[in-house]
Motif scaffolding. Structure first.
Motif, short mmCIF file in Angstrom:
data_model
loop_
_atom_site.label_atom_id
_atom_site.label_comp_id
_atom_site.label_asym_id
_atom_site.label_seq_id
_atom_site.Cartn_x
_atom_site.Cartn_y
_atom_site.Cartn_z
N MET A 100 -10.12 48.36 -108.45
CA MET A 100 -8.90 49.52 -108.38
C MET A 100 -7.76 48.68 -107.86
SD MET A 100 -8.76 53.37 -107.31
CE MET A 100 -7.58 54.41 -107.94
N GLY A 101 -6.67 48.30 -108.71
CA GLY A 101 -5.43 47.83 -108.23
C GLY A 101 -4.44 47.81 -109.21
N TYR A 102 -3.23 47.15 -108.67
CA TYR A 102 -1.94 47.39 -109.51
C TYR A 102 -1.91 46.21 -110.50
CZ TYR A 102 -1.63 51.53 -106.48
OH TYR A 102 -1.63 52.82 -106.09
N TYR A 103 -0.89 46.63 -111.16
CA TYR A 103 -0.91 45.37 -112.61
C TYR A 103 -0.33 44.16 -112.06
CZ TYR A 103 -0.75 44.20 -117.41
OH TYR A 103 -1.13 43.77 -118.83
N ASN A 104 0.58 44.27 -111.15
CA ASN A 104 1.36 42.93 -110.79
C ASN A 104 0.50 42.10 -110.46
OD1 ASN A 104 3.11 41.36 -108.76
ND2 ASN A 104 4.55 42.09 -110.05
N PRO A 105 -0.38 42.07 -109.57
CA PRO A 105 -1.20 40.93 -109.11
C PRO A 105 -2.30 40.57 -110.21
CG PRO A 105 -1.28 42.64 -107.58
CD PRO A 105 -0.51 43.21 -108.53
N ILE A 106 -2.47 41.57 -111.21
CA ILE A 106 -3.30 41.11 -112.35
C ILE A 106 -2.43 40.18 -113.13
CG2 ILE A 106 -4.56 41.93 -114.48
CD1 ILE A 106 -5.26 44.40 -113.06
N PHE B 204 -2.25 45.38 -102.45
CA PHE B 204 -0.72 45.05 -103.16
C PHE B 204 0.03 45.78 -102.26
CE2 PHE B 204 2.21 46.56 -106.33
CZ PHE B 204 2.70 45.28 -106.77
N SER B 205 1.27 45.07 -102.12
CA SER B 205 2.44 45.28 -101.19
C SER B 205 2.97 46.87 -101.35
CB SER B 205 3.26 44.22 -101.20
OG SER B 205 3.91 44.22 -102.48
N ASP B 206 3.00 47.23 -102.59
CA ASP B 206 3.56 48.43 -103.04
C ASP B 206 2.76 49.29 -103.75
OD1 ASP B 206 5.80 50.32 -103.50
OD2 ASP B 206 6.54 49.24 -105.26
N PRO B 207 1.72 49.84 -103.12
CA PRO B 207 0.56 50.65 -103.74
C PRO B 207 1.13 52.42 -104.08
CG PRO B 207 0.10 50.53 -101.51
CD PRO B 207 1.37 49.68 -101.71
N LEU B 208 1.94 52.53 -105.13
CA LEU B 208 2.55 53.45 -105.17
C LEU B 208 1.89 55.14 -105.44
CD1 LEU B 208 2.59 54.58 -108.57
CD2 LEU B 208 3.93 52.66 -108.85
N ALA B 209 0.56 54.71 -105.59
CA ALA B 209 -0.26 56.02 -105.75
C ALA B 209 -0.93 56.20 -104.41
CB ALA B 209 -1.30 55.86 -106.76
N GLU B 210 -0.84 55.60 -103.65
CA GLU B 210 -1.76 55.56 -102.37
C GLU B 210 -1.05 56.31 -101.39
OE1 GLU B 210 -4.44 54.91 -103.30
OE2 GLU B 210 -4.32 53.42 -104.64
N GLY B 211 -1.66 57.11 -100.41
CA GLY B 211 -0.93 57.74 -99.27
C GLY B 211 -0.99 56.65 -97.94
N PRO B 212 -0.63 57.15 -96.93
CA PRO B 212 -0.65 56.36 -95.48
C PRO B 212 -2.16 55.59 -95.26
CG PRO B 212 0.30 58.55 -95.41
CD PRO B 212 -0.47 58.61 -96.44
N THR B 213 -3.16 56.42 -95.25
CA THR B 213 -4.28 55.81 -95.04
C THR B 213 -4.84 54.48 -95.83
OG1 THR B 213 -5.26 57.72 -94.38
CG2 THR B 213 -6.74 56.04 -94.83
N ILE B 214 -4.57 54.44 -97.14
CA ILE B 214 -4.83 53.35 -97.84
C ILE B 214 -3.57 52.45 -97.80
CG2 ILE B 214 -5.46 52.54 -100.40
CD1 ILE B 214 -7.02 55.20 -100.72
N GLN B 215 -2.57 52.71 -97.84
CA GLN B 215 -1.27 51.86 -97.73
C GLN B 215 -1.55 51.02 -96.40
OE1 GLN B 215 2.70 53.01 -97.76
NE2 GLN B 215 2.38 54.43 -99.49
N LYS B 216 -1.93 51.62 -95.56
CA LYS B 216 -2.33 50.92 -94.21
C LYS B 216 -3.30 49.86 -94.44
CE LYS B 216 -2.88 51.61 -89.17
NZ LYS B 216 -3.72 50.48 -88.98
N SER B 217 -4.57 50.35 -94.91
CA SER B 217 -5.69 49.30 -94.97
C SER B 217 -5.23 48.28 -95.84
CB SER B 217 -6.81 50.12 -95.63
OG SER B 217 -6.69 50.57 -97.07
N SER B 218 -4.38 48.61 -96.94
CA SER B 218 -3.89 47.54 -98.07
C SER B 218 -3.03 46.37 -97.24
CB SER B 218 -3.12 48.05 -99.23
OG SER B 218 -2.82 47.19 -100.19
N PHE B 219 -2.07 46.99 -96.29
CA PHE B 219 -1.43 46.13 -95.62
C PHE B 219 -1.93 45.20 -94.72
CE2 PHE B 219 2.07 49.41 -96.16
CZ PHE B 219 2.63 48.87 -97.72
N ASP B 220 -2.90 45.68 -94.15
CA ASP B 220 -3.85 44.94 -92.96
C ASP B 220 -4.37 43.85 -93.66
OD1 ASP B 220 -5.37 44.83 -90.65
OD2 ASP B 220 -6.97 45.47 -91.86
#
Length: 271
Positions: free
Chosen positions: A101-107, A55-71
């Motif tokens: 495990m994901g955010y509500y907007n994509p759902i 997801f483009s705005d994973p508010l609960a995630e730190g840099p590591t998982i944010q980076k993997s998500s953006f990738d």
């Protein structure tokens, strides 16, 4: 309905150990490698696998998982692609419970009912939606129930008794207790405050309780094993997956999860 997630955690506990619940980002480092990574961590001892939906705005995630998500997003990984990956994971012979495990907007974008039905058809057993409070989760709960999916709530150190009670009321699988005030990420130690949260949760439900966020070493797992039923590990595993060429990511993931196993057999302390 059969709660396969709960059964897997309770089966691990019956063997005298805490359950391991590793998290990997679907589509990182590539969509093709995800099924191999999941098979490797299951072979290494994962009892339940969390698949992160990018997801483009994973508010609960730190840099590591944010980076993997953006990738993963940059590689075109969508919720539909994640569902396809779950299908391929099942076709590869993986039988342990799978959780999206994901955010509500994509759902919402796919449609709650369609997302739940397609996820269940692909072999997914449950959902964790970090940005959806229990007070607003009724529509998702209804569709998840109809599809046979468990919905696992996230509870924080700041959660009130009312919030805990409301979150536990329709929960399935297990209750996820967040060990830190902040986002995901490997940390030097597990907060001692999370044990109090686990005890509070146990007064409202007989579901298993797992602890996550900040767990990265066998020692962390052993500490959590003293009072919880499961340990969720995310950022440190994603780091291991990222730390080398994609073609050997599954091997690194398996070795990392295997390294956590010694901590799973720590004895529980009295509540």
């Amino acid at each position: 309905m059969t709660d396969r997630i709960r059964e897997a955690i309770e089966a691990a506990n019956a063997q005298g150990r805490i359950a391991l619940l590793p998290f990997v980002t679907a589509g990182h480092p590539s969509p093709e490698t995800t099924p191999d990574i999941v098979r490797a961590i299951v072979d290494a001892g994962a009892d339940v696998v969390e698949l992160g939906v990018p997801f483009s705005d994973p508010l609960a995630e730190g840099p590591t998982i944010q980076k993997s998500s953006f990738d993963a997003l940059s590689r075109g990984v969508t919720p539909a692609a994640c569902i396809d990956m779950a299908t391929r994971i099942r076709e590869s012979g993986v039988t342990v419970p799978l959780i999206f495990m994901g955010y509500y907007n994509p759902i919402l974008s796919m449609g709650i009912g369609e997302f739940c039905r397609r996820s269940a058809a692909a072999g997914v057993d449950g959902l964790i939606v970090p940005d959806l409070p229990a007070s607003e989760a009724g529509p998702l709960m209804d569709e998840a129930d109809a599809a046979g999916l468990s919905v696992i709530p996230l509870l924080a150190l700041t959660s009130t008794d009312r919030s805990v009670e409301q979150s536990c009321r329709r929960a399935g699988g297990f209750i996820y207790c967040v060990s830190v005030l902040g986002v995901t990420g490997a940390r030097a130690q597990v907060s001692s405050r999370v044990r109090g949260l686990v005890e509070k949760v146990r007064s409202h439900t007989d579901l298993p309780v797992a602890v996550g966020f900040g767990i990265s070493t066998p020692e962390h797992v052993a500490e959590v094993a003293g009072y919880a039923d499961g340990a969720a590990v995310g950022s440190a595993l994603v780091n291991a997956i990222s730390d080398g060429p994609p073609e050997t990511a599954a091997e690194r993931a398996g070795k990392y999860v295997a390294s956590l196993k010694p901590g799973t057999r720590a004895a529980k302390v009295a509540n």
